[in-house]
Design a protein around this motif. Structure first.
Motif, PDB file in Angstrom:
ATOM      1  N   SER A   9      50.828  10.190  29.646  1.00  0.00           N
ATOM      2  CA  SER A   9      50.728  11.102  30.497  1.00  0.00           C
ATOM      3  C   SER A   9      51.896  11.065  32.186  1.00  0.00           C
ATOM      4  N   ASP A  12      55.279  15.503  32.127  1.00  0.00           N
ATOM      5  CA  ASP A  12      54.110  16.739  31.830  1.00  0.00           C
ATOM      6  C   ASP A  12      53.884  16.837  30.095  1.00  0.00           C
ATOM      7  N   THR A  14      51.349  15.253  28.056  1.00  0.00           N
ATOM      8  CA  THR A  14      49.708  14.819  27.533  1.00  0.00           C
ATOM      9  C   THR A  14      49.103  14.280  26.553  1.00  0.00           C
ATOM     10  N   GLN A  33      53.333  20.964  28.422  1.00  0.00           N
ATOM     11  CA  GLN A  33      53.150  21.766  29.724  1.00  0.00           C
ATOM     12  C   GLN A  33      53.721  22.848  30.475  1.00  0.00           C
ATOM     13  N   ALA A  48      51.258  18.725  36.795  1.00  0.00           N
ATOM     14  CA  ALA A  48      50.843  17.884  35.530  1.00  0.00           C
ATOM     15  C   ALA A  48      49.836  17.451  35.391  1.00  0.00           C
ATOM     16  N   ALA A  49      49.291  16.951  36.759  1.00  0.00           N
ATOM     17  CA  ALA A  49      48.045  16.016  36.764  1.00  0.00           C
ATOM     18  C   ALA A  49      47.408  16.972  36.777  1.00  0.00           C
ATOM     19  N   HIS A  52      46.902  16.920  32.060  1.00  0.00           N
ATOM     20  CA  HIS A  52      46.506  15.516  31.737  1.00  0.00           C
ATOM     21  C   HIS A  52      44.996  15.870  31.811  1.00  0.00           C
ATOM     22  N   GLY A  88      49.855  11.579  37.080  1.00  0.00           N
ATOM     23  CA  GLY A  88      49.764  11.663  36.023  1.00  0.00           C
ATOM     24  C   GLY A  88      49.327  10.277  35.287  1.00  0.00           C
TER      25      GLY A  88
END
Length: 344
Positions: A9, A12, A14, A33, A48-49, A52, A88
């Motif tokens: 992660s 971008d 997962t 993503q 992004a986070a 995830h 992430g």
């Protein structure tokens, strides 16, 4: 056989995967993503986070179901602990800690770069240490002498931008869309690599490192003149990157006595032109050329699980208070390269 659950992660992508120490990928699930970041022309760390957080646990459940396994069947849980976008990385590492605690299994904190560095050994059982590695991705461009698991000697790094970052920025300049690397490669197929005069930074110099910031600026200037087609700029840019990678790698080969092979890994290793040029370079020096399959070049959890398997076989495990790291060099003893913004 030992079975390792791996989580990725760092940017971008997962991903969750199950790999055993016999080099079998038992399951691999990945959620991209691209749609979330496309309006911004690049990866937005906060978006992004959050993605995830939403995707990781369902991916773990799906991967276990694909392999016909339960969490208690795995022998260790491996996760990227850095380097990468810190939000992430934290999501993946905290999830791995929780799974390791729930299953009473060891945690293995994997350096994302080591995942790339060892991924060719997952695909090629004949690849033996030591080998010369060109690790070329969106955030990193390094030449490493890989003596063994956890034993890396950095021969060169970028003094400014990574090659993958330059591909992404070139795509944005040319309006090709996101993700940039594949878009530039596609446009380059319809272009003339000799049409646009672009620099080859540091080529032919005694300095071992890479530099791509000036090349990126030259692309911006060429595009601004309106004198060149986007396809010709893309082709000329890609050829300039290839020339830089080949020149710097040739220099590293001369400093890598005893290397069993020339190996390339990382997202840019999926570029067909880069692969072909490096394969020719290896042949010219009498070295085998090894590159993972395309799906193992970009960020994925199978490489993290495999790096975990290699470490698990050596008896390695990490405490549950292991921190997430935004920066984590494979060779912490390497002399600093000149310049600001060095991707260590």
């Amino acid at each position: 056989m030992a079975i390792i659950l791996g989580l990725e992660s760092s940017c971008d992508e997962t991903a969750a995967a199950l790999v055993d120490d016999g080099r079998r990928v038992l399951a691999h699930r990945l959620a991209g993503q691209e749609a979330a970041h496309r309006p911004f022309g690049g990866v937005v760390p906060e978006i992004a986070a959050r993605a995830h957080v939403e995707a990781l646990c369902p991916l773990v459940e799906a991967a276990l179901a694909d392999a016909g396994l339960r969490l208690g069947d795995v022998d260790a849980v491996a996760a990227t602990a850095g380097p990468g976008l810190i939000g992430g990385v934290m999501v993946g590492l905290v999830t791995a800690k929780a799974l390791a605690m729930a299953a009473d299994r060891p945690l293995i904190a994997v350096n994302h770069l080591e995942g790339h560095a060892l991924s060719p050994r997952l695909a090629d059982p004949g690849l033996a240490f030591p080998y010369l590695l060109l690790l070329v991705s969106g955030g990193h461009c390094q030449l490493l002498f890989v003596a063994g698991v956890g034993r890396y000697r950095r021969l060169a790094t970028t003094i400014d931008d990574a090659a993958g970052e330059a591909f992404d920025k070139t795509a944005k300049i040319l309006g090709l869309g996101f993700p940039g690397g594949p878009r530039v490669e596609a446009a380059a197929r319809d272009g003339d690599p000799r049409a646009v005069p672009l620099p080859r930074p540091l080529v032919g110099t005694a300095e071992p490192h890479f530099s791509f910031a000036g090349l990126k600026s030259a692309v911006l200037r060429a595009h601004g003149t309106g004198a060149y087609r986007a396809e010709d700029i893309a082709a000329s840019f890609q050829q300039a990157v290839i020339d830089c990678l080949v020149d710097r790698t040739a220099r590293a080969i001369a400093a890598s006595a005893g290397a069993t092979a020339l190996v390339v890994a990382g997202g840019v290793a999926a570029n067909g032109g880069v692969r072909a040029a490096l394969e020719a370079l290896a042949a010219a020096h009498g070295l085998p050329f090894v590159a993972p399959p395309l799906w193992l070049c970009t960020d994925n959890a199978a490489m993290i699980a495999w790096a975990g398997a290699e470490r698990f076989a050596l008896g390695h495990a990490d405490p549950l208070d292991t921190p997430a790291r935004a920066r984590w060099p494979l060779d912490p003893d390497a002399a600093p390269a000149r310049g600001a913004g060095v991707k260590a």
